[in-house]
Design a protein around this motif. Structure first.
Motif, short mmCIF file in Angstrom:
data_model
loop_
_atom_site.label_atom_id
_atom_site.label_comp_id
_atom_site.label_asym_id
_atom_site.label_seq_id
_atom_site.Cartn_x
_atom_site.Cartn_y
_atom_site.Cartn_z
N HIS A 87 0.84 -1.20 0.00
CA HIS A 87 0.00 0.00 0.00
C HIS A 87 0.88 1.26 0.00
CE1 HIS A 87 -3.43 2.48 0.56
NE2 HIS A 87 -2.99 2.96 1.70
N GLN A 89 0.96 5.44 0.25
CA GLN A 89 0.24 6.67 0.57
C GLN A 89 0.58 7.73 -0.46
OE1 GLN A 89 2.03 6.31 4.45
NE2 GLN A 89 0.11 7.09 5.32
N SER A 105 0.42 -2.15 -6.80
CA SER A 105 -0.60 -1.95 -5.76
C SER A 105 -1.32 -0.61 -5.89
CB SER A 105 0.07 -2.07 -4.40
OG SER A 105 1.30 -1.34 -4.39
N ASP A 107 -4.40 0.96 -5.81
CA ASP A 107 -5.61 0.35 -5.26
C ASP A 107 -6.81 1.29 -5.20
OD1 ASP A 107 -4.77 1.98 -3.23
OD2 ASP A 107 -4.20 0.35 -1.88
N HIS A 141 -7.77 -3.43 0.52
CA HIS A 141 -7.62 -2.39 -0.49
C HIS A 141 -7.92 -2.97 -1.87
CE1 HIS A 141 -5.79 0.36 2.32
NE2 HIS A 141 -4.96 -0.59 2.72
#
Ligand SMILES: *Cc1c(COP(=O)(O)O)cnc(C)c1O
Length: 234
Positions: A87, A89, A105, A107, A141
Motif C-alpha cells: 500500500h 500513501q 498496488s 488500489d 484495499h
C-alpha cells in the motif's frame, strides 16, 4: 553467515522455486518464459539483496516505500528492477516513482490520479497494475470488479501505462480458496483484455500459492518467505 554461505543458500532456494515454477508451467501447458519471479525482499537486508542479481534475479519487490528508498539508495549500482507491491500513501508517491519499474498496488482511483500527476510533473510515464479486491474482503484495499467496469473509460485515460491487474487470495483461505480467487481474477482479466489489450500482466501468487497462481494464469508471482526464511538477521 559468510557471503559464500549466503550465496549457496540463495542459489539452492532460487533453483527450488524456479523448478517449482517450471513444473507448474508444464502442468498448465505454459511457456516458462511467460512467468516472472518477483523476489519479495522486505524481510532481508541490502547485503542479502545485493547477492541476487549475480544469481540471475533482477526483479525485486518491496512493500514499504521507506524501505524501498533506502535499499535502492544502498544498491543503486546494481541492475535491479524494483516492484512496489504494498500500500502506497499519496504523499510517498513523488519519492518512490523514479525508483520503481512497476507498481503492483495501485488500489484506488485517487492513488492512480496522484501517480499520473506526479509522472507528468517528473516527466516520467509510470507503469502500473491495478490492484483488485479479489478476495472480496471489506477491509482489503483494491478496486471491486463492478467498480472498475464502471470507471474503465476514466481510468484508461490517465497518464500512466496500465499494464495489468494484481490480486491476492484471502489470508485465511485454504484448500480451493486461492484457486477460486485466482480463477475469478483471471476471468475478469480476460474479459477486460478483450477491449483493453494493454493489460498483458496478471500479478498473483505468493509463497503459499504461487503454483496455483501459475496454473490459473499469473504472469508475475511475488515470493518472499520461501526464498528468505531464516535470513532476516543477515
Ligand atoms: C510480503 C508480500 C508477498 C510475499 O509473501 P510471502 O508469503 O512471504 O511469499 C507478496 N505480495 C505482497 C503484496 C506482500 O506484501
Amino acid at each position: 553467515m559468510t557471503d559464500a554461505e549466503l550465496r549457496s543458500i540463495l542459489t539452492d532456494r532460487l533453483a527450488a522455486v524456479r523448478g517449482r515454477m517450471a513444473e507448474a508451467c508444464r502442468r498448465a501447458g505454459r511457456d516458462e518464459a511467460s512467468v516472472t519471479l518477483v523476489a519479495v525482499t522486505k524481510t532481508v537486508s541490502a547485503r542479502v539483496i545485493g547477492l541476487l542479481p549475480e544469481l540471475g534475479t533482477f526483479d525485486l519487490g518491496e512493500s514499504r516505500p521507506q524501505a524501498l528508498w533506502s535499499k535502492a539508495a544502498e544498491l543503486g549500482s546494481l541492475p535491479i528492477r524494483w516492484h512496489m507491491i504494498g500500500h502506497l500513501q499519496r504523499n510517498k508517491v513523488e519519492r518512490t516513482l523514479p525508483l520503481v519499474h512497476l507498481f503492483h498496488s495501485i488500489d484506488s482511483e485517487r492513488l492512480l490520479n496522484e501517480v499520473a500527476a506526479t509522472g507528468v510533473k517528473l516527466g516520467r510515464r509510470p507503469r502500473v497494475l491495478l490492484q483488485m479486491n479479489a478476495s472480496h474482503e471489506e477491509q482489503k484495499h483494491g478496486f471491486d470488479y463492478a467498480e472498475l467496469r464502471g470507471i474503465r473509460g476514466q481510468v484508461r485515460s490517465v497518464a500512466c501505462d496500465i499494464v495489468g491487474l494484481m490480486g491476492m487470495a484471502a489470508l485465511a483461505s485454504e484448500g480451493d480458496g486461492p484457486r477460486q480467487t485466482f480463477a475469478e481474477l483471471r476471468a475478469f482479466w480476460n474479459e477486460q483484455r478483450a477491449e483493453w489489450p494493454e493489460l498483458t500482466e496478471l500479478s498473483m501468487g505468493m509463497s503459499g500459492d504461487f503454483e496455483t497462481a501459475i496454473e490459473e494464469g499469473a504472469t508475475l508471482i511475488r515470493v518472499g518467505s520461501t526464498l528468505f526464511e531464516g535470513l532476516e538477521g543477515e
